[in-house]
Design a protein around this motif. Structure first.
Motif, mmCIF file in Angstrom:
data_model
loop_
_atom_site.group_PDB
_atom_site.id
_atom_site.type_symbol
_atom_site.label_atom_id
_atom_site.label_comp_id
_atom_site.label_asym_id
_atom_site.label_seq_id
_atom_site.Cartn_x
_atom_site.Cartn_y
_atom_site.Cartn_z
ATOM 1 N N GLU A 248 1.507 -1.448 0.099
ATOM 2 C CA GLU A 248 -0.100 -0.299 0.065
ATOM 3 C C GLU A 248 1.465 1.414 0.341
ATOM 4 O OE1 GLU A 248 -2.733 0.205 3.185
ATOM 5 O OE2 GLU A 248 -3.285 -1.819 2.669
ATOM 6 N N ALA A 249 2.063 1.198 0.843
ATOM 7 C CA ALA A 249 3.128 2.296 0.702
ATOM 8 C C ALA A 249 3.601 2.606 -0.588
ATOM 9 C CB ALA A 249 3.961 2.472 1.761
ATOM 10 N N ASN A 250 3.886 1.914 -1.298
ATOM 11 C CA ASN A 250 4.568 1.216 -2.329
ATOM 12 C C ASN A 250 3.830 2.646 -3.303
ATOM 13 O OD1 ASN A 250 6.755 0.865 -2.108
ATOM 14 N ND2 ASN A 250 6.619 -1.354 -2.299
ATOM 15 N N ILE A 251 2.227 1.979 -3.804
ATOM 16 C CA ILE A 251 1.090 2.057 -4.058
ATOM 17 C C ILE A 251 1.159 3.760 -4.119
ATOM 18 C CG2 ILE A 251 -1.118 2.505 -5.282
ATOM 19 C CD1 ILE A 251 -0.975 -1.425 -4.722
ATOM 20 N N GLU A 252 0.881 3.796 -2.688
ATOM 21 C CA GLU A 252 1.252 5.363 -2.383
ATOM 22 C C GLU A 252 2.041 6.380 -2.611
ATOM 23 O OE1 GLU A 252 -0.395 5.051 1.695
ATOM 24 O OE2 GLU A 252 -2.046 3.699 0.972
ATOM 25 N N SER A 253 2.507 5.752 -2.552
ATOM 26 C CA SER A 253 3.833 6.336 -3.459
ATOM 27 C C SER A 253 4.129 6.770 -4.320
ATOM 28 C CB SER A 253 5.278 5.692 -3.101
ATOM 29 O OG SER A 253 6.774 6.842 -3.364
ATOM 30 N N ALA A 254 3.929 6.104 -5.485
ATOM 31 C CA ALA A 254 3.734 5.572 -6.800
ATOM 32 C C ALA A 254 2.367 6.655 -7.372
ATOM 33 C CB ALA A 254 3.116 4.209 -7.753
ATOM 34 N N LEU A 255 1.316 7.292 -7.052
ATOM 35 C CA LEU A 255 0.000 7.885 -6.917
ATOM 36 C C LEU A 255 0.571 9.391 -6.579
ATOM 37 C CD1 LEU A 255 -3.100 6.349 -5.245
ATOM 38 C CD2 LEU A 255 -2.957 6.736 -7.321
ATOM 39 N N GLU A 256 1.244 9.595 -5.685
ATOM 40 C CA GLU A 256 1.710 10.778 -5.283
ATOM 41 C C GLU A 256 2.817 10.875 -6.216
ATOM 42 O OE1 GLU A 256 2.867 10.463 -1.190
ATOM 43 O OE2 GLU A 256 0.829 10.263 -0.928
ATOM 44 N N THR A 257 3.476 10.496 -6.575
ATOM 45 C CA THR A 257 4.567 10.709 -7.590
ATOM 46 C C THR A 257 4.321 11.043 -9.151
ATOM 47 O OG1 THR A 257 6.335 8.973 -6.681
ATOM 48 C CG2 THR A 257 6.673 9.560 -9.385
ATOM 49 N N TYR A 258 2.657 10.614 -9.480
ATOM 50 C CA TYR A 258 2.491 11.280 -10.612
ATOM 51 C C TYR A 258 0.582 12.202 -10.394
ATOM 52 C CZ TYR A 258 4.561 7.708 -13.300
ATOM 53 O OH TYR A 258 4.828 6.861 -14.193
ATOM 54 N N GLY A 259 0.997 12.739 -8.692
ATOM 55 C CA GLY A 259 0.697 13.977 -8.746
ATOM 56 C C GLY A 259 -1.431 13.424 -8.357
ATOM 57 N N ILE A 260 -1.257 12.523 -8.140
ATOM 58 C CA ILE A 260 -2.927 11.886 -7.713
ATOM 59 C C ILE A 260 -2.462 11.976 -6.185
ATOM 60 C CG2 ILE A 260 -4.254 9.927 -7.805
ATOM 61 C CD1 ILE A 260 -2.835 9.309 -10.517
ATOM 62 N N VAL A 261 -4.198 13.047 -5.430
ATOM 63 C CA VAL A 261 -3.552 13.168 -4.618
ATOM 64 C C VAL A 261 -5.705 11.898 -4.295
ATOM 65 C CG1 VAL A 261 -5.043 14.625 -3.364
ATOM 66 C CG2 VAL A 261 -3.674 15.925 -5.043
ATOM 67 N N TRP A 262 -4.959 11.723 -3.296
ATOM 68 C CA TRP A 262 -6.170 10.115 -3.659
ATOM 69 C C TRP A 262 -6.672 10.269 -1.819
ATOM 70 C CZ3 TRP A 262 -4.483 7.852 0.781
ATOM 71 C CH2 TRP A 262 -3.040 8.034 1.237
ATOM 72 N N ASP A 263 -7.820 9.446 -1.024
ATOM 73 C CA ASP A 263 -8.319 9.115 -0.468
ATOM 74 C C ASP A 263 -8.566 7.635 -0.720
ATOM 75 O OD1 ASP A 263 -8.541 11.940 1.674
ATOM 76 O OD2 ASP A 263 -10.472 12.130 -0.059
ATOM 77 N N LYS A 264 -8.449 7.294 0.638
ATOM 78 C CA LYS A 264 -8.414 5.854 0.465
ATOM 79 C C LYS A 264 -9.731 4.710 1.586
ATOM 80 C CE LYS A 264 -4.700 3.419 3.308
ATOM 81 N NZ LYS A 264 -4.128 2.798 3.294
ATOM 82 N N SER A 265 -9.524 3.341 1.260
ATOM 83 C CA SER A 265 -10.871 3.014 2.029
ATOM 84 C C SER A 265 -10.496 1.418 1.915
ATOM 85 C CB SER A 265 -12.512 3.576 2.212
ATOM 86 O OG SER A 265 -12.707 2.987 1.115
ATOM 87 N N GLU A 266 -10.748 0.771 3.387
ATOM 88 C CA GLU A 266 -10.285 -0.551 2.928
ATOM 89 C C GLU A 266 -11.627 -1.659 3.925
ATOM 90 O OE1 GLU A 266 -7.031 -1.392 6.067
ATOM 91 O OE2 GLU A 266 -8.261 -3.045 6.739
ATOM 92 N N ASP A 267 -11.320 -2.741 2.549
ATOM 93 C CA ASP A 267 -13.039 -2.801 3.344
ATOM 94 C C ASP A 267 -12.260 -4.697 2.843
ATOM 95 O OD1 ASP A 267 -15.164 -1.926 3.485
ATOM 96 O OD2 ASP A 267 -14.089 -1.649 1.377
ATOM 97 N N TYR A 268 -12.434 -6.335 4.560
ATOM 98 C CA TYR A 268 -12.141 -7.184 3.931
ATOM 99 C C TYR A 268 -13.698 -7.941 3.385
ATOM 100 C CZ TYR A 268 -11.312 -11.550 4.869
ATOM 101 O OH TYR A 268 -10.395 -13.079 4.724
ATOM 102 N N ILE A 269 -13.688 -8.375 2.287
ATOM 103 C CA ILE A 269 -14.922 -8.940 1.431
ATOM 104 C C ILE A 269 -14.799 -10.762 2.468
ATOM 105 C CG2 ILE A 269 -15.382 -9.345 -0.276
ATOM 106 C CD1 ILE A 269 -14.228 -7.647 -1.787
#
Lengths: 116, 134
Positions: free
Chosen positions: A74-95
């Protein structure tokens, strides 16, 4: 931002962290092993002009599915999002029915140019 | 309407105090009205949510509830929510998700319309009660 830049970011995540992705869903019975990503543009909230759309604004949903809670990925993906200038919010679910975690990243992107 | 403007006569030296007192009273009345409207609107929302969506789940439906908090500065925080352990299921039922082996499980999108209706109901009730459009 262009659609191709979103794709470039997902390609980067795929090649760097070995997380395959697809638009919306993999075909039934053809999904890769976890983890994987699905992404889609569920809606738009365009900025209007008197003669049409002044600025295209697309909601972008990126879903990360994992077998277990994976803080590092998750940290790596969030880092990639930030590198590409994407501001994000996240939520988590267990299915429960699928025995997997779903991390949903929600964002809006301003689309520049045409469909590419 | 919650209150009526009544006519009062004040000495000019006490005018600012009179205005201040009136605004205090007005603020308190509006705060009470907001609470009453939020109470009614969220109660109706819970009732609607308990029967919304074409899926099974009696225990899940019974888990809908609401919480109202009167803040010290006059605001009201009203939340419609699911009791534990059902709050995660609500999100999954509302929104779709992938199936592990491919394909997707559909979402029921039953919460958003009720949330919108509740906001409209709250605003309408409040306008009726305080007599002005905000």
């Amino acid at each position: 931002m262009k659609y191709t830049e979103v794709k470039a970011m997902l390609d980067y995540i795929k090649s760097t962290y070995n997380v395959p992705y697809t638009y919306y869903s993999f075909p039934e019975k053809e999904a890769p092993d976890l983890p994987y990503i699905t992404f889609y543009y569920p809606s738009s909230s365009n900025i209007p002009a008197s003669d049409g759309v002044y600025q295209k604004v697309e909601a972008l949903t990126i879903e990360l599915y994992t077998e277990n809670k994976d803080f590092a990925l998750e940290a790596n993906i969030e880092s990639a999002l930030e590198t590409y200038g994407i501001v994000w919010d996240k939520s988590e679910d267990y299915i429960n029915s699928e025995h997997m975690f779903m991390i949903t990243y929600e964002t809006e992107i301003y689309i520049d140019g045409e469909q590419d | 309407m919650l209150w009526n403007m009544s006519s009062i006569t004040v000495n000019s030296s006490k005018f600012s105090i009179a205005v201040h007192d009136y605004l205090d009273e007005y603020s308190s009345d509006v705060s009470k009205a907001v609470y009453v409207c939020a109470d009614e609107a969220t109660s109706n929302a819970v009732d609607k949510l308990k029967t919304a969506g074409d899926f099974n789940g009696r225990k899940f439906r019974r888990a809908w509830t609401r919480t109202l908090k009167q803040m010290s500065w006059g605001a009201v925080e009203a939340t419609v929510h699911l009791k534990k352990p059902y709050y995660r299921i609500g999100h999954l039922l509302e929104f779709e998700h992938a199936s592990r082996n491919g394909g997707r499980v559909r979402g029921y999108h039953f919460i958003e319309p009720i949330a919108n209706e509740t906001e409209e109901e709250f605003e309408k009730k409040l306008i009726e009660m305080i007599g002005v459009k905000l």
